[in-house]
Design an enzyme around this catalytic site. Sequence first.
Site, PDB file in Angstrom:
ATOM      1  N   ASN A   7      37.864  37.315  35.643  1.00  0.00           N
ATOM      2  CA  ASN A   7      38.955  37.998  36.331  1.00  0.00           C
ATOM      3  C   ASN A   7      38.387  39.203  37.077  1.00  0.00           C
ATOM      4  O   ASN A   7      37.781  40.087  36.471  1.00  0.00           O
ATOM      5  CB  ASN A   7      40.015  38.438  35.318  1.00  0.00           C
ATOM      6  N   HIS A  10      39.908  44.170  38.385  1.00  0.00           N
ATOM      7  CA  HIS A  10      39.551  45.583  38.256  1.00  0.00           C
ATOM      8  C   HIS A  10      38.439  46.024  39.197  1.00  0.00           C
ATOM      9  O   HIS A  10      38.187  47.223  39.341  1.00  0.00           O
ATOM     10  CB  HIS A  10      39.262  45.927  36.803  1.00  0.00           C
ATOM     11  N   HIS A  43      44.954  38.284  40.049  1.00  0.00           N
ATOM     12  CA  HIS A  43      46.389  38.468  39.847  1.00  0.00           C
ATOM     13  C   HIS A  43      46.961  39.251  41.023  1.00  0.00           C
ATOM     14  O   HIS A  43      46.653  40.431  41.203  1.00  0.00           O
ATOM     15  CB  HIS A  43      46.616  39.233  38.532  1.00  0.00           C
ATOM     16  N   ARG A  45      49.792  41.077  42.028  1.00  0.00           N
ATOM     17  CA  ARG A  45      51.014  41.686  41.488  1.00  0.00           C
ATOM     18  C   ARG A  45      52.007  41.992  42.612  1.00  0.00           C
ATOM     19  O   ARG A  45      51.617  42.209  43.758  1.00  0.00           O
ATOM     20  CB  ARG A  45      50.680  42.972  40.734  1.00  0.00           C
ATOM     21  N   ARG A  49      48.958  46.495  43.188  1.00  0.00           N
ATOM     22  CA  ARG A  49      48.193  47.635  42.689  1.00  0.00           C
ATOM     23  C   ARG A  49      46.691  47.426  42.738  1.00  0.00           C
ATOM     24  O   ARG A  49      45.934  48.380  42.702  1.00  0.00           O
ATOM     25  CB  ARG A  49      48.621  47.982  41.259  1.00  0.00           C
ATOM     26  N   HIS A  50      46.246  46.170  42.750  1.00  0.00           N
ATOM     27  CA  HIS A  50      44.804  45.930  42.859  1.00  0.00           C
ATOM     28  C   HIS A  50      44.500  44.827  43.869  1.00  0.00           C
ATOM     29  O   HIS A  50      44.139  45.117  44.999  1.00  0.00           O
ATOM     30  CB  HIS A  50      44.135  45.681  41.499  1.00  0.00           C
ATOM     31  N   GLU A  70      46.829  34.197  39.222  1.00  0.00           N
ATOM     32  CA  GLU A  70      47.864  34.727  38.323  1.00  0.00           C
ATOM     33  C   GLU A  70      49.009  35.285  39.146  1.00  0.00           C
ATOM     34  O   GLU A  70      48.789  36.028  40.113  1.00  0.00           O
ATOM     35  CB  GLU A  70      47.305  35.848  37.442  1.00  0.00           C
ATOM     36  N   THR A 101      49.137  43.479  31.509  1.00  0.00           N
ATOM     37  CA  THR A 101      50.099  42.542  30.924  1.00  0.00           C
ATOM     38  C   THR A 101      50.243  42.787  29.431  1.00  0.00           C
ATOM     39  O   THR A 101      49.264  42.799  28.688  1.00  0.00           O
ATOM     40  CB  THR A 101      49.651  41.091  31.170  1.00  0.00           C
ATOM     41  N   GLU A 151      47.733  29.372  28.358  1.00  0.00           N
ATOM     42  CA  GLU A 151      46.723  30.382  28.071  1.00  0.00           C
ATOM     43  C   GLU A 151      47.291  31.306  27.004  1.00  0.00           C
ATOM     44  O   GLU A 151      48.296  31.988  27.225  1.00  0.00           O
ATOM     45  CB  GLU A 151      46.351  31.187  29.313  1.00  0.00           C
ATOM     46  N   HIS A 190      42.728  37.856  27.476  1.00  0.00           N
ATOM     47  CA  HIS A 190      43.288  39.205  27.427  1.00  0.00           C
ATOM     48  C   HIS A 190      42.650  40.003  26.289  1.00  0.00           C
ATOM     49  O   HIS A 190      42.843  39.705  25.117  1.00  0.00           O
ATOM     50  CB  HIS A 190      44.817  39.227  27.249  1.00  0.00           C
ATOM     51  N   GLY A 212      38.097  39.578  32.045  1.00  0.00           N
ATOM     52  CA  GLY A 212      37.920  40.420  33.212  1.00  0.00           C
ATOM     53  C   GLY A 212      37.440  41.817  32.919  1.00  0.00           C
ATOM     54  O   GLY A 212      36.315  42.191  33.245  1.00  0.00           O
ATOM     55  N   HIS A 213      38.277  42.613  32.274  1.00  0.00           N
ATOM     56  CA  HIS A 213      37.995  44.037  32.101  1.00  0.00           C
ATOM     57  C   HIS A 213      36.661  44.292  31.427  1.00  0.00           C
ATOM     58  O   HIS A 213      35.875  45.160  31.851  1.00  0.00           O
ATOM     59  CB  HIS A 213      39.124  44.702  31.300  1.00  0.00           C
TER      60      HIS A 213
END
Length: 240
Positions: A7, A10, A43, A45, A49-50, A70, A101, A151, A190, A212-213
């Site tokens: 992901n 970020h 994702h 959104r 925001r990203h 996503e 999320t 998922e 997640h 991702g993160h």
Amino acid sequence: MIELGVNIDHVATVRQARRTYEPDPVIAAALAEQGGADGITFHLREDRRHIQDRDVELLVQTVTVKTNFELACAADVLSIAVRVKPDWALLVPESREEVTTEGGLNVLGDDGRIAAAVDQLKAAGILTSLFIDPDVNQVAAAAKLGVDAVELHTGPYALAKREAFDVELDRLRRAGEVACAEGMRLHAGHGLNYTNVRPVALIEGMIELNIGHSIVSRALMVGMRDAVAEMRRILDVVAA
């Protein structure tokens, strides 16, 4: 082999802090592919925001492994997904107040919105997955919608300590059993990181993990030395 979806949201978060053009998540996706990613997750959104619309267009055009889009069950992002046609669409809950999320979709309580989104995506030839909590009843409800995968939300597992760790891992296992019995692909994600990922990867029937993160955070650390060294070399040439 467990498939790894990376992901890149970020990377875009860092870019949007300055609302400029770097770091570019599209370039990050290419580097992730070179590192062995089996898929790229992003994702879009509603509040942008990203990841931005431009990113989605370029990612679907340039990623050579599978793309995993996503999105919430919102008309504007659904229309984008149907138009660009990623390999996969992952429907997730979304709140503008949340940092990330916070839980899975409530498929049991669906008023028809999730079902309609699934039908719209599948009609466009897009493989469809639902992001849900590791609850056997939610998994069974997802199966009734005819999705290709679920998922499982691993956030509570990632935060669990001591006895709670085994409890959350068991929830994931039991939910996974139902998903496999229903003929769906089993994915999870997640909060997974380099220290807690192994038990989830070992769950029977697990096919794909989306992370991702933790990977982006790690890249900031192990990639910093080379980035600084490159700048140092440029300045050394200037000063010579």
